[in-house]
Design an enzyme around this catalytic site. Structure first.
Site: not given
Length: 236
Positions: A86, A170, A172
């Protein structure tokens, strides 16, 4: 083969979720640096580095951003492999000579991204895959010589430049992070309700496929170790 030592450059201003998520997903020895507070590695003695997301924009005139760009640029010059997520994706594009600009429309929520199968970073991930996105800036021009390997209708979602890999989404995130970040945005009520309604077990399960990229990144780093490449960059 030695366990990779990775510099985790945490660009989130409130890093609790960020630290937890990357600790969970990245199976390596992580050395954490809260770059918004001026923390940066004193050396380049790592096998790789990850730059996280942030609420900041890479074009803001703030000392910590300038210092981070300087360290990242020096580390890339020394051959250190990087993964940007990001804000990290945007920062790496900027450091390497690309362009980052504000978007007309915020991209947020679970979205579909397509990749072309050329990047080993996304090996094992379906050509069309689900990810959680939240950004109001975008890479509008990738660095000279960089290869775009992932896109959606909002623009570039992945590029590679040598040993630098970067993704806009994202991988994660868990569900708690997705909800927390969404509620923290200044969004129209209808948009907020729509995005929150999409944070479901089904969508999260689909998005977990993209987590494979962390293992792939560490595999690429470890391959460099195996063939004797200088992954732990020397300090000049």
């Amino acid at each position: 083969m030695a366990r990779p030592r990775i510099a985790l450059l945490i660009a989130a201003h409130e890093g609790t979720h960020t630290r937890r998520n990357f600790r969970r997903e990245v199976d390596a020895d992580l050395a954490e640096f809260h770059v918004t507070e001026g923390e940066l590695p004193a050396t380049f003695d790592f096998d790789g580095a990850i730059v996280t997301g942030s609420r900041a924009s890479v074009y803001w005139d703030e000392p910590w951003i300038a210092d981070l760009k300087s360290w990242v640029g020096a580390a890339v010059d020394r051959g250190l492999p990087f993964l940007g997520v990001c804000y990290g994706h945007q920062l790496l594009a900027d450091v390497l000579g690309g362009e980052v600009e504000g978007m007309d429309e915020y991209e947020i929520g679970y979205r579909t991204v397509e990749h072309d199968g050329t990047a080993r970073l996304l090996e094992g991930i379906d050509p069309e895959f689900t990810v959680f996105t939240t950004h109001s800036d975008a890479v509008t021009e990738v660095p000279p010589g960089a290869e775009v390997f992932a896109r959606n209708d909002y623009g570039v979602h992945g590029f590679r430049a040598g040993d630098v890999w970067a993704v806009q989404f994202h991988p994660e995130y868990d569900k708690d992070t997705a909800e927390m970040v969404t509620r923290g945005k200044d969004l129209p009520d209808a948009t907020l309700e729509r995005v929150l309604a999409g944070i479901t077990d089904e969508n999260y399960a689909a998005a977990c496929e993209a987590k494979q990229l962390f293992e792939n990144f560490l595999g690429l780093v470890s391959e460099g170790q195996a063939v004797g490449e200088p992954r732990r960059a020397a300090d000049d």
